[in-house]
Write an enzyme that holds these catalytic residues in place. Structure first.
Site, mmCIF file in Angstrom:
data_model
loop_
_atom_site.group_PDB
_atom_site.id
_atom_site.type_symbol
_atom_site.label_atom_id
_atom_site.label_comp_id
_atom_site.label_asym_id
_atom_site.label_seq_id
_atom_site.Cartn_x
_atom_site.Cartn_y
_atom_site.Cartn_z
ATOM 1 N N GLY A 64 0.815 -1.210 0.000
ATOM 2 C CA GLY A 64 0.000 0.000 0.000
ATOM 3 C C GLY A 64 0.846 1.256 0.000
ATOM 4 N N SER A 67 4.078 1.113 2.055
ATOM 5 C CA SER A 67 5.170 0.370 1.419
ATOM 6 C C SER A 67 5.832 1.200 0.330
ATOM 7 C CB SER A 67 4.635 -0.937 0.820
ATOM 8 O OG SER A 67 4.180 -1.812 1.828
ATOM 9 N N ARG A 69 5.990 4.425 0.215
ATOM 10 C CA ARG A 69 6.776 5.451 0.895
ATOM 11 C C ARG A 69 8.107 4.898 1.387
ATOM 12 N NH1 ARG A 69 4.432 5.412 5.693
ATOM 13 N NH2 ARG A 69 6.049 3.900 6.209
ATOM 14 N N ASP A 70 8.084 3.745 2.046
ATOM 15 C CA ASP A 70 9.317 3.164 2.580
ATOM 16 C C ASP A 70 10.328 2.897 1.472
ATOM 17 O OD1 ASP A 70 8.256 3.204 5.121
ATOM 18 O OD2 ASP A 70 7.717 1.067 5.138
ATOM 19 N N THR A 92 -4.658 -1.059 1.768
ATOM 20 C CA THR A 92 -6.057 -0.837 2.143
ATOM 21 C C THR A 92 -6.704 0.213 1.260
ATOM 22 O OG1 THR A 92 -5.558 -1.386 4.443
ATOM 23 C CG2 THR A 92 -7.571 -0.143 4.040
ATOM 24 N N ASP A 213 5.549 18.514 -12.294
ATOM 25 C CA ASP A 213 5.550 19.952 -12.601
ATOM 26 C C ASP A 213 6.491 20.751 -11.715
ATOM 27 O OD1 ASP A 213 4.159 19.728 -10.234
ATOM 28 O OD2 ASP A 213 2.482 21.000 -10.838
ATOM 29 N N GLU A 272 3.421 7.404 7.706
ATOM 30 C CA GLU A 272 4.531 7.595 8.639
ATOM 31 C C GLU A 272 4.350 8.906 9.391
ATOM 32 O OE1 GLU A 272 9.408 8.033 8.786
ATOM 33 O OE2 GLU A 272 8.334 8.291 6.905
#
Length: 300
Positions: A64, A67, A69-70, A92, A213, A272
């Site tokens: 999701g 994940s 982001r990490d 989710t 952009d 996070e």
């Protein structure tokens, strides 16, 4: 053209048959793909480091928004310039993937690896990178307090239900948003700093944002506004498109921003939580290449 990539799969999806079938069919087509499965916090970042050391330049995030982001943070923090990222949406809410129109079908999502990656922006807030959105205020509390059990049962609707249960506990935050050209100070109920368009299970905080952009979209809901009307603006696309609708959010489009608060506040970076009284935010233009659909609305 065959490809060579590494899939970092969220541990909860280890037994997902659709993922397994997609990987096997991808290999049958001549593509090389390795798979690593996370078990505990820090695994995704470690797998990224190992993959880059092994020579991989295309990674796939199987999970999701958290994940993504990490994995993206680890790729960006590595300092490498020639990396690309694909996404298999398995979370989710899948806010970033939904806004980008990445297919929910695992075979179709994986096939995007063979498409030429598009240079895209990332956003750095203090020492943390993210691709989608940072949110502060009441929306952040809803996201962080929604239980894993409820998300598993209801999906993205879990955030909405948690929001209703917390409605009477709403308190305003106070802060100053500035970058030299744009400045706003006061009490607010919600704030979004968007490279992408939505967060929290479909909240369209920054409905016009694009990811190539060099700018991020800022959305602030002042505390003196009608919260219910603000929620309607987030979820009702017709209301946003009504020419007679002025909008309740303070909006701006900037390449950098400083947010200062009199007391420590949380910003939620795609799951996070980051707590501080000062947040220095900057767009890092064309910093990561993403494998996206041809009709991706996030590309300007």
């Amino acid at each position: 053209m065959t490809t060579n990539s590494l899939l970092i799969l969220h541990g909860k999806q280890a037994a997902n048959e659709a993922v397994r079938n997609a990987v096997m069919k991808w290999r049958e087509q001549g593509h090389q793909i390795a798979v690593r499965v996370t078990w505990e916090g820090g695994d995704a970042e470690r797998y990224v480091e190992e993959a880059l050391d092994a020579g991989y330049r295309t990674l796939i995030a199987g999970g999701g928004d958290g994940s993504i982001r990490d994995i993206a943070h680890a790729m960006l923090a590595s300092g490498r310039e020639d990396l690309s990222l694909a996404i298999m949406p398995l979370g989710t809410a899948n806010d970033f993937a939904t806004a980008a129109r990445i297919p929910q079908d695992m075979e179709e999502a994986l096939s995007l690896v063979s498409r030429r990656a598009s240079p895209c922006d990332a956003v750095k807030i203090n020492d943390h990178y993210f691709l989608n959105m940072a949110t502060g205020g009441f929306g952040t509390e809803v996201t962080t307090q929604t239980s894993e059990e409820l998300k598993k049962l209801l999906g993205g609707a879990a955030y909405f239900l948690t929001g209703l249960s917390k409605f009477t506990e709403i308190t305003a935050a106070k802060g100053r948003f500035s970058n030299g050209d744009f400045e706003w100070e006061g009490e607010f109920l919600a704030a979004g700093l968007g490279n992408g368009r939505q967060a929290g299970g479909g909240q369209q905080l920054c409905p016009d944002a694009v990811i190539n952009d060099g700018l991020m979209d800022v959305a602030i809901l002042p505390a003196d506004m009608d919260l219910l009307a603000g929620v309607r603006e987030l979820f009702d696309s017709e209301a946003r498109q009504d020419p007679d609708h002025d909008g309740l959010f303070i909006r701006a489009r900037v390449d950098s921003l400083t947010v200062e608060t009199p007391s420590a506040m949380h910003f939620n970076l795609d799951g996070e939580p980051l707590k501080d009284t000062r947040f220095d935010v900057a767009v890092v233009r064309n910093r990561i290449a993403l494998h996206l659909p041809e009709d991706c609305p996030l590309l300007g």
